[in-house]
Design an enzyme around this catalytic site. Structure first.
Site, PDB file in Angstrom:
ATOM      1  N   ASP A   1      26.732  53.593  18.098  1.00 20.80           N
ATOM      2  CA  ASP A   1      28.045  54.201  18.255  1.00 20.80           C
ATOM      3  C   ASP A   1      29.187  53.376  17.698  1.00 20.80           C
ATOM      4  OD1 ASP A   1      27.142  56.556  19.355  1.00 20.80           O
ATOM      5  OD2 ASP A   1      27.115  55.776  21.388  1.00 20.80           O
TER       6      ASP A   1
ATOM      7  N   TYR B   1      28.635  62.092  24.231  1.00 22.05           N
ATOM      8  CA  TYR B   1      28.703  61.168  25.362  1.00 22.05           C
ATOM      9  C   TYR B   1      30.087  60.560  25.520  1.00 22.05           C
ATOM     10  CZ  TYR B   1      24.219  60.731  27.697  1.00 22.05           C
ATOM     11  OH  TYR B   1      23.124  60.965  28.499  1.00 22.05           O
TER      12      TYR B   1
ATOM     13  N   GLU C   1      28.663  33.873  13.216  1.00 21.30           N
ATOM     14  CA  GLU C   1      27.860  34.697  14.122  1.00 21.30           C
ATOM     15  C   GLU C   1      28.779  35.363  15.144  1.00 21.30           C
ATOM     16  OE1 GLU C   1      23.800  31.943  13.828  1.00 21.30           O
ATOM     17  OE2 GLU C   1      24.905  32.037  15.726  1.00 21.30           O
TER      18      GLU C   1
ATOM     19  N   ASP D   1      29.759  24.261  22.508  1.00 19.29           N
ATOM     20  CA  ASP D   1      30.509  25.489  22.756  1.00 19.29           C
ATOM     21  C   ASP D   1      29.510  26.640  22.702  1.00 19.29           C
ATOM     22  OD1 ASP D   1      32.400  27.430  23.067  1.00 19.29           O
ATOM     23  OD2 ASP D   1      33.432  27.082  21.161  1.00 19.29           O
TER      24      ASP D   1
END
Length: 756
Positions: A380, A465, A637, A669
């Site tokens: 979605d 939905y 990332e 981190d």
């Protein structure tokens, strides 16, 4: 004469007294008209926030317009408005905030360095080139852009092939036009006789992905009855067509196959010929009635309104742009066009708990015996969890007194769009004590605190939905992320026989509620007492021990186990594998009792099921393998999924599983990635709509030795009284003040709706 004067004076005095009494009683300050409640509490003291930073605020209308103007000048006159763009055109598909690097953001927030440049990320579709492609451009600095740089290769490892592009409105329109004007006229007698088709009573629902291999752009389109005011998703007719729309010129698009009642045909012409000859088995499907089972119109006349929640002393929070502050919490919320709701720089009592908490992806996988349904894997974010959030309704989607926030977006068209009331912020009274104890041993006292929370919410209506996204902040320092699913189920035509019920339950005359899974992925960039964190797992085992006072007898004694999970691979908990009962991120700071300050991660999700690894689509969904993973934070990332996966799920531009490469987690981190999922087997009670009750999953972040005691003990709403005290006195029990404090009229804004 004197007596007459006295009587007249008395009569006039009585009239004056009655008139004054009437004015006093009917005036706003009179007893019959209580005063309006304050809108903001005078006692609320928002926790100091370092400036009104715009680092994470969504782009304003002016900024979006400036970026469009700049790109139009730089990219030349060949650009077409995305709302009208054909596949062979060049257009700007979307513009949204480019998040700043974390190091630069923290330097500004924590050390007073200049703020990093405010930038935008634009997605441009170049269909009018010899080699069409999708490009991503960073534009800045805002509000007066002067540069752009192509970051496509940097972000995706190479150029983005054009077949991965999202489907624009013009392409959707052209797909239906091709069916309506080219294909459906090939079977006029079959369509009118079987479905009562008159040229406007059918609509198509698409399957995605669009094909079976990388490079395909062929969509199975299932036809449904489409009557105004009726949920079309509940009215399949059993006819599906496979449209190949890979060519940039719609004149070259073709229907490759037709599916009807379990059989495949070359085209609708073949279906028409077999129907005319009497060889075709058909099931006639009447038009649904306007007020039938799929309508959301009430089956009853209006009655008493539901209970109204209001704050008699005014709201305990304030919203300033994208910044929310209260006496305990502060955070900035954002609304990504594709990924939806996210919050940044989340602080409790001024101390940062999380740098970012965000939705990453939302996927549903369907099963049935029709091609459209068995192929469907809806990702979605590609449709836009943010762009499809709009029109929240006061008193239903949010409490009536919630603060409604408009959002500006630029996606799918060349002009800025306003999403009115796309986000709401409110205080939630939960009708439950956060903590309480009634003591009757040795001495008598009662202490407790009513549970309330600060909530930021958006609702994504993606096709059939509706997903209700909440981030919930509690007075004890806990933070919850939750999603509720509601809306219409997706259905398939039920031919008959028991084999169809392998894929769901019958929910209508010829309607199958199709089985499907829901999975949601969240990113939790926690900074627990700083950037250097560790992952710690604690659990309990029973160990036998001889009773010291009577060694002949043995006890099974629970004992803690503790393990520092020092590598990424150790924190990759597959879906279905047991999680440590206590897993938390710990800092190198300690509380007053010598324990590492930490935040525990709890996942609220039933045991999920993931698509098998041997599927050629699995790598694009590889985040769904894991209920929890902790990784080193890296700028490259930043997201676990991609909007390009929907139309090329076989060659993913982001493979989350590759984030997990056994790097150290000791004093780094860290980012926790959470999957929450559930199975949905539709049933009769999903008609007309699936309810939110029971369809909720999410996660909870709880302080674990982060404080020296429960910080909610300092809440001004805490209640404590002892035996012998008069609990009805306001000075003893703040709840006793309510009859007087709540003697005011809620300051309710007039109802309005601008969601259509």
């Amino acid at each position: 004469m004197h007596l007459k004067i006295v009587l007249a004076f008395l009569a006039l005095s009585l009239i004056t007294i009655f008139a004054l009494a009437y004015v006093l009683l009917t005036s706003p300050g009179g007893s019959s008209q209580p005063p309006h409640c304050p809108s903001v509490s005078h006692r609320a003291q928002p926790w100091p926030h370092p400036g009104q930073s715009q680092l994470f605020a969504d782009l304003s209308r002016e900024e979006l317009t400036a970026v469009m103007r700049f790109l139009t000048q730089r990219l030349g006159p060949g650009l077409v408005d995305a709302a009208q763009a054909q596949p062979s055109d060049n257009c700007i598909f979307s513009v949204e905030l480019q998040l700043p690097p974390k190091a630069a953001a923290l330097a500004h927030l924590d050390r007073g360095s200049p703020p990093p440049a405010r930038e935008a990320l634009a997605i441009v579709l170049f269909g009018g080139q010899p080699q069409p492609n999708v490009s991503e451009l960073v534009v800045g600095p805002l509000p007066h852009p002067s540069y752009m740089r192509d970051v496509t290769v940097e972000r995706h490892g190479g150029p983005l092939p054009y077949h991965r592009r999202p489907v624009l409105r013009a392409e959707f329109t052209q797909m239906w036009r091709h069916l309506k004007e080219v294909e459906l006229p090939k079977a006029p007698i079959f369509l009118s006789s079987t479905f009562n088709y008159n040229g406007s009573t059918l609509a198509a629902v698409h399957a995605t992905p669009r094909g079976l291999r990388s490079g395909d752009r062929a969509t199975w389109m299932a036809l449904y009855h489409n009557i105004s005011g009726v949920g079309l998703f509940l009215h399949p007719v059993g006819l599906e067509l496979l449209l190949d729309h890979r060519a940039l010129d719609p004149a070259h698009w073709t229907v490759q196959q037709v599916f009807y009642l379990g059989h495949y045909y070359a085209d609708l012409g073949q279906l028409e010929r077999e129907f005319k000859s009497g060889r075709l088995e058909v099931v006639r499907v009447p038009l649904p009635p306007p007020n039938g089972a799929s309508s959301l119109r009430s089956r009853n006349s209006p009655g008493p309104l539901p209970p109204l929640q209001f704050s008699p002393q005014g709201s305990q929070y304030s919203v300033q742009g994208n910044l929310v502050v209260s006496s305990l919490w502060s955070f900035t919320f954002g609304h990504g066009v594709f990924s939806g709701l996210r919050i940044f720089d989340v602080r409790f009592q001024g101390e940062r708990i999380a740098y970012e908490v965000s939705v990453q992806e939302c996927v549903s996988i369907y099963g049935a015996d029709s091609p459209k349904t068995m192929l469907t894997r809806y990702l979605d974010s590609s449709f836009g969890l943010g762009r499809n959030s709009r029109g929240l309704v006061r008193g239903v989607d949010c409490p009536y007194q919630a603060t409604m926030v408009d959002i500006h977006i630029l996606v799918g068209k060349g002009a800025v769009q306003l999403l009115p009331g796309a986000v709401c912020v409110f205080e939630e009274a939960q009708g439950l004590p956060l903590r309480r104890h009634h003591n009757y041993l040795q001495n008598h006292f009662y202490g407790g605190l009513a549970s309330s929370a600060l909530v930021v919410r958006s609702v994504s209506s993606v096709g059939n939905y509706d997903y209700i996204w909440d981030f919930v902040l509690y007075p004890n320092g806990a933070l919850e992320g939750r999603v509720h699913a509601t809306g219409y189920i997706n259905t398939a035509f039920l031919k008959g026989g028991e084999e169809g019920l392998l894929f769901g339950n019958r929910v209508g005359e010829r309607v199958l509620g199709t089985v499907h899974t829901h999975a949601f992925h969240f990113k939790l960039d926690l900074d627990v007492a700083g950037l250097k964190n560790w992952v710690v797992a604690e659990d309990v085992v029973f160990k036998p021990v001889a009773a010291p006072w009577n060694p002949e007898h043995w006890l099974q004694r629970p004992q803690l186990t503790r393990q520092v999970l020092g590598k990424e691979d150790l924190t990759a908990f597959s879906l279905g594998s047991p999680l440590p009962r206590y897993l938390y991120l710990a800092s190198n700071q300690t509380n007053a009792w010598g324990h590492q300050r930490g935040y525990r991660i709890q996942i609220h999700s039933p045991l999920g099921i993931h698509i098998p690894l041997e599927s050629d689509m699995e790598r694009a969904l590889s985040w769904g393998r894991y209920q929890l993973v902790v990784t080193q934070r890296k700028e490259e990332e930043s997201q676990s999924s991609s909007i390009y996966h929907q139309n090329d799920i076989w060659t993913p531009t982001v493979t989350f599983a590759d984030f997990i490469n056994n790097e150290t987690l000791l004093g780094e981190d860290l980012v926790a990635w959470v999957t929450a999922s559930f199975l949905h087997i539709p049933h009769a009670e999903d008609i007309p709509n699936t309810v939110t009750l029971g369809n909720r999953v999410g996660f909870l972040l709880r302080p674990y030795n982060f404080f020296d005691e429960d910080p909610s003990i300092f809440s001004p709403g805490s209640v404590y009284f002892e035996k012998g005290q008069d609990a009805g006195l306001c000075s003893i029990n703040p709840v006793a003040c309510l009859p007087d404090l709540a003697a005011c009229v809620p300051d309710l804004p007039p109802f309005s709706y601008h969601g259509f």
